[in-house]
Design a protein around this motif. Structure first.
Motif, PDB file in Angstrom:
ATOM      1  N   LYS A   1       0.852  -1.197   0.000  1.00 21.68           N
ATOM      2  CA  LYS A   1       0.000   0.000   0.000  1.00 21.68           C
ATOM      3  C   LYS A   1       0.888   1.249   0.000  1.00 21.68           C
ATOM      4  O   LYS A   1       0.533   2.276  -0.571  1.00 21.68           O
ATOM      5  CB  LYS A   1      -0.892   0.003   1.250  1.00 21.68           C
TER       6      LYS A   1
ATOM      7  N   SER B   1      -0.670   2.042   9.535  1.00 20.58           N
ATOM      8  CA  SER B   1      -0.719   0.616   9.177  1.00 20.58           C
ATOM      9  C   SER B   1       0.358   0.290   8.143  1.00 20.58           C
ATOM     10  O   SER B   1       0.667  -0.879   7.917  1.00 20.58           O
ATOM     11  CB  SER B   1      -2.101   0.236   8.636  1.00 20.58           C
ATOM     12  N   GLU B   2       0.901   1.336   7.479  1.00 18.49           N
ATOM     13  CA  GLU B   2       1.954   1.123   6.487  1.00 18.49           C
ATOM     14  C   GLU B   2       3.308   1.351   7.153  1.00 18.49           C
ATOM     15  O   GLU B   2       3.466   2.283   7.932  1.00 18.49           O
ATOM     16  CB  GLU B   2       1.730   2.043   5.277  1.00 18.49           C
ATOM     17  N   SER B   3       4.251   0.494   6.824  1.00 22.52           N
ATOM     18  CA  SER B   3       5.505   0.456   7.565  1.00 22.52           C
ATOM     19  C   SER B   3       6.656   0.121   6.619  1.00 22.52           C
ATOM     20  O   SER B   3       6.457  -0.068   5.426  1.00 22.52           O
ATOM     21  CB  SER B   3       5.398  -0.599   8.663  1.00 22.52           C
TER      22      SER B   3
ATOM     23  N   TYR C   1       3.612   6.966   3.255  1.00 21.63           N
ATOM     24  CA  TYR C   1       2.890   6.069   4.168  1.00 21.63           C
ATOM     25  C   TYR C   1       1.533   6.727   4.427  1.00 21.63           C
ATOM     26  O   TYR C   1       1.480   7.824   4.988  1.00 21.63           O
ATOM     27  CB  TYR C   1       3.625   5.933   5.488  1.00 21.63           C
TER      28      TYR C   1
ATOM     29  N   LYS D   1       4.976  -0.368  12.344  1.00 24.88           N
ATOM     30  CA  LYS D   1       3.550  -0.018  12.274  1.00 24.88           C
ATOM     31  C   LYS D   1       3.154   0.678  13.566  1.00 24.88           C
ATOM     32  O   LYS D   1       3.701   0.390  14.624  1.00 24.88           O
ATOM     33  CB  LYS D   1       2.709  -1.297  12.159  1.00 24.88           C
ATOM     34  N   SER D   2       2.180   1.597  13.479  1.00 20.36           N
ATOM     35  CA  SER D   2       1.624   2.201  14.688  1.00 20.36           C
ATOM     36  C   SER D   2       0.148   2.485  14.437  1.00 20.36           C
ATOM     37  O   SER D   2      -0.194   3.355  13.652  1.00 20.36           O
ATOM     38  CB  SER D   2       2.344   3.502  15.022  1.00 20.36           C
ATOM     39  N   MET D   3      -0.707   1.717  15.105  1.00 22.13           N
ATOM     40  CA  MET D   3      -2.145   1.864  14.851  1.00 22.13           C
ATOM     41  C   MET D   3      -2.693   3.211  15.332  1.00 22.13           C
ATOM     42  O   MET D   3      -3.795   3.601  14.959  1.00 22.13           O
ATOM     43  CB  MET D   3      -2.908   0.685  15.461  1.00 22.13           C
TER      44      MET D   3
ATOM     45  N   ASP E   1      -0.954   5.907   6.401  1.00 18.70           N
ATOM     46  CA  ASP E   1      -1.254   5.960   7.842  1.00 18.70           C
ATOM     47  C   ASP E   1      -0.342   4.954   8.547  1.00 18.70           C
ATOM     48  O   ASP E   1       0.517   4.340   7.910  1.00 18.70           O
ATOM     49  CB  ASP E   1      -2.746   5.667   8.112  1.00 18.70           C
TER      50      ASP E   1
END
Ligand SMILES: O=C(O)CCC(=O)C(=O)O
Ligand SMILES: [Fe+2]
Length: 191
Positions: A49, A105-107, A101, A172-174, A103
């Motif tokens: 993504k 969820s993308e890392s 990125y 990742k960081s939700m 958000d």
């Protein structure tokens, strides 16, 4: 300038030194030729993504994660940012890899920027725009980790033996709901 790494490399965090980061963020979102990244994981080709782009002084070819990209010519914003990084870090660069990125969820997984196309031990200048994200280093031998927060408009410079001895990642960081653009200015071997 303080070195964030306790050994075997140099990482200098200059903080928020890029003027008008929000203006650059919006301009890059519009003008960069963003493409979903393709990576090979456990032998499978997957489309991320996260979006990327590759620019430079010449149509440099750069292969990572088994895909080859050809550098596009600089845009005006990229040239301005390159000049800022060169002035602040006292180094020169001839290419730039961009990551978008959307958000938290993308890392970006653990890796070193140690491809043979990159000039060994040359500085890599990393500019962050938009959402703040955690950035971690992990030592290849003893797994020692060092983490920092990359702020909007900040500059991180990695040099010396950093890529030989450390990996780095964007976990990742939700909690992160907003987008971030990262630019890494690099020096490719010019043959
Ligand atoms: O997004 C970041 O800060 C790291 C990007 C990175 O490590 C890379 O493009 O090689
Ligand atoms: Fe990297």
């Amino acid at each position: 300038m303080e070195n964030l790494l306790p050994k075997d490399g140099v990482a200098n965090y200059y903080g928020k030194v890029i003027p008008n980061p929000d203006v650059y963020f919006e301009a890059l979102l519009r003008t960069i030729d963003w493409k979903n990244d393709e990576v090979v994981i456990f032998g499978k080709r997957i489309v991320t993504k996260r979006e990327t782009a590759w620019y430079g002084d010449k149509p440099f070819e750069y292969t990572y994660s088994k895909t080859t990209k050809t550098a596009l010519p600089w845009t005006s914003e990229l040239l301005e940012l390159k000049r800022s990084c060169e002035e602040i870090s006292g180094e020169t660069y001839n290419s730039c890899l961009l990551n978008l990125y959307h958000d938290g969820s993308e890392s970006m997984g653990w890796h070193s920027d140690d491809e043979p196309e990159i000039e060994k031990e040359w500085a890599i200048a990393s500019v962050s725009l938009g959402a703040e994200r955690k950035f971690s280093f992990k030592h290849k031998k003893d797994n020692e980790t060092v983490s920092l927060l990359l702020e909007n408009g900040s500059l991180l410079v990695m040099k010396g033996k950093t890529q030989q001895n450390w990996q780095h990642a964007i976990p990742k960081s939700m909690k992160v709901m907003d987008a971030r653009i990262n630019l890494t200015f690099r020096k490719l071997v010019d043959v």
